[in-house]
Design a protein around this motif. Structure first.
Motif, mmCIF file in Angstrom:
data_model
loop_
_atom_site.group_PDB
_atom_site.id
_atom_site.type_symbol
_atom_site.label_atom_id
_atom_site.label_comp_id
_atom_site.label_asym_id
_atom_site.label_seq_id
_atom_site.Cartn_x
_atom_site.Cartn_y
_atom_site.Cartn_z
ATOM 1 N N ASP A 1 -33.202 -2.377 -13.039
ATOM 2 C CA ASP A 1 -32.373 -1.173 -12.953
ATOM 3 C C ASP A 1 -31.645 -1.223 -11.610
ATOM 4 O OD1 ASP A 1 -31.408 1.475 -12.605
ATOM 5 O OD2 ASP A 1 -32.954 2.211 -13.962
ATOM 6 N N ILE A 2 -30.344 -0.985 -11.622
ATOM 7 C CA ILE A 2 -29.589 -1.080 -10.362
ATOM 8 C C ILE A 2 -29.544 0.234 -9.599
ATOM 9 C CG2 ILE A 2 -28.212 -3.005 -11.181
ATOM 10 C CD1 ILE A 2 -25.864 -0.999 -11.415
ATOM 11 N N GLY A 3 -30.202 1.255 -10.132
ATOM 12 C CA GLY A 3 -30.272 2.519 -9.417
ATOM 13 C C GLY A 3 -29.486 3.618 -10.105
ATOM 14 N N LYS A 4 -29.733 4.823 -9.685
ATOM 15 C CA LYS A 4 -29.110 6.003 -10.308
ATOM 16 C C LYS A 4 -28.135 6.706 -9.383
ATOM 17 C CE LYS A 4 -31.439 6.170 -14.213
ATOM 18 N NZ LYS A 4 -30.755 5.903 -15.458
ATOM 19 N N VAL A 5 -28.062 6.268 -8.139
ATOM 20 C CA VAL A 5 -27.230 6.965 -7.158
ATOM 21 C C VAL A 5 -26.248 5.981 -6.545
ATOM 22 C CG1 VAL A 5 -27.268 8.264 -4.997
ATOM 23 C CG2 VAL A 5 -29.098 8.570 -6.666
ATOM 24 N N GLY A 6 -25.034 6.454 -6.291
ATOM 25 C CA GLY A 6 -24.031 5.609 -5.659
ATOM 26 C C GLY A 6 -23.050 6.439 -4.853
ATOM 27 N N GLU A 7 -22.070 5.729 -4.293
ATOM 28 C CA GLU A 7 -21.047 6.379 -3.485
ATOM 29 C C GLU A 7 -19.688 5.832 -3.900
ATOM 30 O OE1 GLU A 7 -21.788 6.259 0.730
ATOM 31 O OE2 GLU A 7 -19.647 6.183 1.154
ATOM 32 N N VAL A 8 -18.711 6.713 -4.099
ATOM 33 C CA VAL A 8 -17.367 6.304 -4.504
ATOM 34 C C VAL A 8 -16.697 5.558 -3.358
ATOM 35 C CG1 VAL A 8 -15.087 7.097 -5.248
ATOM 36 C CG2 VAL A 8 -17.151 8.248 -6.112
ATOM 37 N N MET A 9 -16.294 4.301 -3.619
ATOM 38 C CA MET A 9 -15.590 3.504 -2.619
ATOM 39 C C MET A 9 -14.082 3.694 -2.773
ATOM 40 S SD MET A 9 -18.258 2.372 -1.277
ATOM 41 C CE MET A 9 -17.616 1.261 -0.071
ATOM 42 N N THR A 10 -13.610 3.737 -4.034
ATOM 43 C CA THR A 10 -12.209 3.987 -4.335
ATOM 44 C C THR A 10 -12.117 4.407 -5.792
ATOM 45 O OG1 THR A 10 -9.960 3.078 -4.214
ATOM 46 C CG2 THR A 10 -11.692 1.604 -5.002
ATOM 47 N N TYR A 11 -10.976 4.944 -6.178
ATOM 48 C CA TYR A 11 -10.805 5.352 -7.575
ATOM 49 C C TYR A 11 -9.325 5.375 -7.917
ATOM 50 C CZ TYR A 11 -9.555 9.943 -5.726
ATOM 51 O OH TYR A 11 -8.948 10.956 -5.044
ATOM 52 N N SER A 12 -9.060 5.406 -9.227
ATOM 53 C CA SER A 12 -7.692 5.464 -9.717
ATOM 54 C C SER A 12 -7.666 6.306 -10.979
ATOM 55 C CB SER A 12 -7.190 4.049 -10.024
ATOM 56 O OG SER A 12 -5.862 4.091 -10.487
ATOM 57 N N ILE A 13 -6.682 7.180 -11.096
ATOM 58 C CA ILE A 13 -6.523 8.001 -12.294
ATOM 59 C C ILE A 13 -5.613 7.235 -13.252
ATOM 60 C CG2 ILE A 13 -5.699 10.197 -13.216
ATOM 61 C CD1 ILE A 13 -6.322 11.360 -10.382
ATOM 62 N N VAL A 14 -6.101 7.008 -14.461
ATOM 63 C CA VAL A 14 -5.373 6.214 -15.448
ATOM 64 C C VAL A 14 -4.527 7.141 -16.315
ATOM 65 C CG1 VAL A 14 -5.575 4.560 -17.330
ATOM 66 C CG2 VAL A 14 -7.211 4.499 -15.424
ATOM 67 N N LEU A 15 -3.213 7.045 -16.138
ATOM 68 C CA LEU A 15 -2.276 7.843 -16.926
ATOM 69 C C LEU A 15 -1.679 7.007 -18.056
ATOM 70 C CD1 LEU A 15 -0.390 9.552 -13.953
ATOM 71 C CD2 LEU A 15 -2.355 10.430 -15.198
ATOM 72 N N GLN A 16 -1.410 5.727 -17.772
ATOM 73 C CA GLN A 16 -0.879 4.798 -18.771
ATOM 74 C C GLN A 16 -2.047 3.975 -19.264
ATOM 75 O OE1 GLN A 16 2.324 4.742 -19.868
ATOM 76 N NE2 GLN A 16 2.624 6.530 -18.572
ATOM 77 N N LYS A 17 -2.537 4.317 -20.455
ATOM 78 C CA LYS A 17 -3.762 3.703 -20.953
ATOM 79 C C LYS A 17 -3.515 2.354 -21.622
ATOM 80 C CE LYS A 17 -4.616 8.289 -21.040
ATOM 81 N NZ LYS A 17 -3.414 9.088 -20.917
ATOM 82 N N PRO A 18 -4.467 1.462 -21.467
ATOM 83 C CA PRO A 18 -4.352 0.164 -22.135
ATOM 84 C C PRO A 18 -4.622 0.295 -23.636
ATOM 85 C CG PRO A 18 -6.424 0.315 -20.964
ATOM 86 C CD PRO A 18 -5.659 1.552 -20.637
ATOM 87 N N GLN A 19 -4.300 -0.765 -24.342
ATOM 88 C CA GLN A 19 -4.516 -0.793 -25.782
ATOM 89 C C GLN A 19 -5.966 -0.454 -26.106
ATOM 90 O OE1 GLN A 19 -3.923 -4.598 -27.551
ATOM 91 N NE2 GLN A 19 -3.491 -3.706 -29.533
ATOM 92 N N GLY A 20 -6.119 0.380 -27.092
ATOM 93 C CA GLY A 20 -7.450 0.808 -27.502
ATOM 94 C C GLY A 20 -7.885 2.109 -26.844
ATOM 95 N N PHE A 21 -7.159 2.533 -25.812
ATOM 96 C CA PHE A 21 -7.508 3.766 -25.104
ATOM 97 C C PHE A 21 -6.362 4.785 -25.182
ATOM 98 C CE2 PHE A 21 -10.185 0.493 -23.449
ATOM 99 C CZ PHE A 21 -11.391 1.110 -23.165
ATOM 100 N N GLU A 22 -5.394 4.519 -26.057
ATOM 101 C CA GLU A 22 -4.211 5.374 -26.143
ATOM 102 C C GLU A 22 -4.551 6.815 -26.468
ATOM 103 O OE1 GLU A 22 -4.783 2.772 -28.141
ATOM 104 O OE2 GLU A 22 -3.189 1.294 -27.933
ATOM 105 N N ASN A 23 -5.604 7.036 -27.225
ATOM 106 C CA ASN A 23 -5.949 8.388 -27.669
ATOM 107 C C ASN A 23 -6.849 9.137 -26.692
ATOM 108 O OD1 ASN A 23 -4.439 8.006 -30.004
ATOM 109 N ND2 ASN A 23 -6.164 7.066 -31.064
ATOM 110 N N PHE A 24 -7.216 8.490 -25.591
ATOM 111 C CA PHE A 24 -8.033 9.159 -24.585
ATOM 112 C C PHE A 24 -7.130 10.038 -23.722
ATOM 113 C CE2 PHE A 24 -10.929 5.899 -25.798
ATOM 114 C CZ PHE A 24 -12.186 6.296 -25.410
#
Length: 129
Positions: A61-84
């Motif tokens: 198990d790699i653990g249950k707690v972490g810290e955000v290093m960076t993030y990105s909001i996905v507005l243009q979704k890749p194929q297969g995620f168009e309906n998200f």
């Protein structure tokens, strides 16, 4: 002008090899592998250790707690995620020092503490309030 959808499917021959990983996700556990020879941790799981070339790996198990290093909001979704709806992908460093990519639930901020879990198919990190 509409584009032509491109559909690609892959069959991974190592499905049995990674069965513990997929079963762990169904239980809400995030599993990686550790080399029994040199102790290096890997996520995603590895069959062999690229550091010392050993093939004696164990699941952990790699653990249950972490810290955000960076993030990105996905507005243009890749194929297969168009309906998200728009979603956020983050890089999180776990308490055991493993960096992993996950879907962020909540409003992220660099340095925010997150709780790692799964929806059975992917790694989720929930921003702790």
């Amino acid at each position: 002008m509409d584009g032509i959808p491109l559909i690609m499917k892959y069959t991974l021959p190592a499905e049995e090899l990674y069965k513990p990983f997929w079963e762990g996700l169904k239980r809400g556990e995030i599993l990686g592998t550790r080399c029994k020879k040199c102790g290096t941790l890997y996520f995603p799981p590895q069959k062999d250790c690229p550091k010392c070339m050993a093939s004696d790996m164990e699941w952990m198990d790699i653990g249950k707690v972490g810290e955000v290093m960076t993030y990105s909001i996905v507005l243009q979704k890749p194929q297969g995620f168009e309906n998200f709806s728009d979603y956020t992908i983050g890089i999180v460093r776990t308490e055991k020092g493993i960096d992993l990519m996950c879907w962020v639930i909540g409003t992220p901020k660099v340095g925010a503490k997150v709780f790692l879990t799964s929806d059975g198919q992917r790694v989720l990190c929930k921003v702790r309030s």
